[in-house]
Enzyme design. Structure first.
Site, PDB file in Angstrom:
ATOM      1  N   SER A   1      47.609  62.382  32.747  1.00  0.00           N
ATOM      2  CA  SER A   1      48.475  63.321  33.453  1.00  0.00           C
ATOM      3  C   SER A   1      49.343  64.087  32.452  1.00  0.00           C
ATOM      4  CB  SER A   1      49.298  62.553  34.485  1.00  0.00           C
ATOM      5  OG  SER A   1      50.038  63.419  35.309  1.00  0.00           O
TER       6      SER A   1
ATOM      7  N   HIS B   1      44.631  65.850  35.559  1.00  0.00           N
ATOM      8  CA  HIS B   1      44.550  66.153  36.985  1.00  0.00           C
ATOM      9  C   HIS B   1      45.648  67.155  37.317  1.00  0.00           C
ATOM     10  CE1 HIS B   1      47.489  62.644  38.216  1.00  0.00           C
ATOM     11  NE2 HIS B   1      48.038  63.490  37.380  1.00  0.00           N
TER      12      HIS B   1
END
Length: 202
Positions: A101, A126
């Site tokens: 992330s 993501h």
């Protein structure tokens, strides 16, 4: 029983006797920084402060940021990324363990040709997620608009720094995409994968 932060001896230039300092303070003196937790405002402010201070101390010596992070808050992560781009020294980013992330976003922000992953490291990208699952309708709409803006910022940075087309990055960010170190290298997130028993890279 927790042992706390280990302490190591350190001798300042010109001093005869060493003093005991915690290991991170000692490593900071060698311009080695660590992101070993989730990204939040506290760790963001600490890292930005260290980068600024070390740049003021010597703006010609590179900085090394070791990353083992599950990700975290977007805005504090962007603050770290922006500081890396603004300080005069090159910032090496080194992924050990996991850069997921916002961890991967900070990893990709290292100086070109100076982004490295350990052989068994994992990288995950993501899209940013909402924290307003139970918000009122009006708040949710505002949150959704802000998320779209943040997603656009993150996507643009990944495109710029990986060299991948917009459609590839956008598709990858639709879901959690985990990569090995070599896959992250092929994807342009890191430039090098460390090999075991290689020459000292610091």
């Amino acid at each position: 029983m927790p042992i706390g932060v280990p302490k190591v001896p350190f001798r300042s230039p010109g001093e005869e006797d060493a003093v005991w300092v915690d290991i991170y303070n000692r490593l900071h003196r060698e311009r080695l920084l660590f992101l070993g937790q989730g990204v939040d405002s506290e760790i963001s402010n600490q890292l930005v402060g260290l980068m600024v201070y070390l740049s003021m101390e010597d703006n010609t010596r590179d900085l090394y940021l070791f990353i083992n992070s599950p990700g975290g808050w977007v805005i504090p992560g962007i603050a770290i990324y922006d500081a890396m781009q603004i300080v005069p020294p090159d910032v090496h980013t080194i992924c050990m363990g996991l850069a997921a992330s916002m961890g991967s976003f900070i990893l990709v922000g290292g100086e070109f040709t100076k982004r490295l992953a350990f052989p068994h490291a994992r990288v995950m990208i993501h899209q940013p997620a909402s924290s307003f699952y139970e918000a009122q309708a009006g708040e949710f709409i505002l949150e959704a608009e802000e998320l779209l803006k943040l997603r656009e910022i993150l996507t643009r940075v990944y495109v710029q720094r990986t060299g991948k087309p917009l459609w590839v990055v956008s598709e990858d960010m639709e879901r959690d995409v985990f990569m090995s170190a070599t896959e992250a290298q092929a994807h342009g997130i890191v430039d090098l994968v460390a090999v075991e028993n290689s020459a000292d890279f610091v």
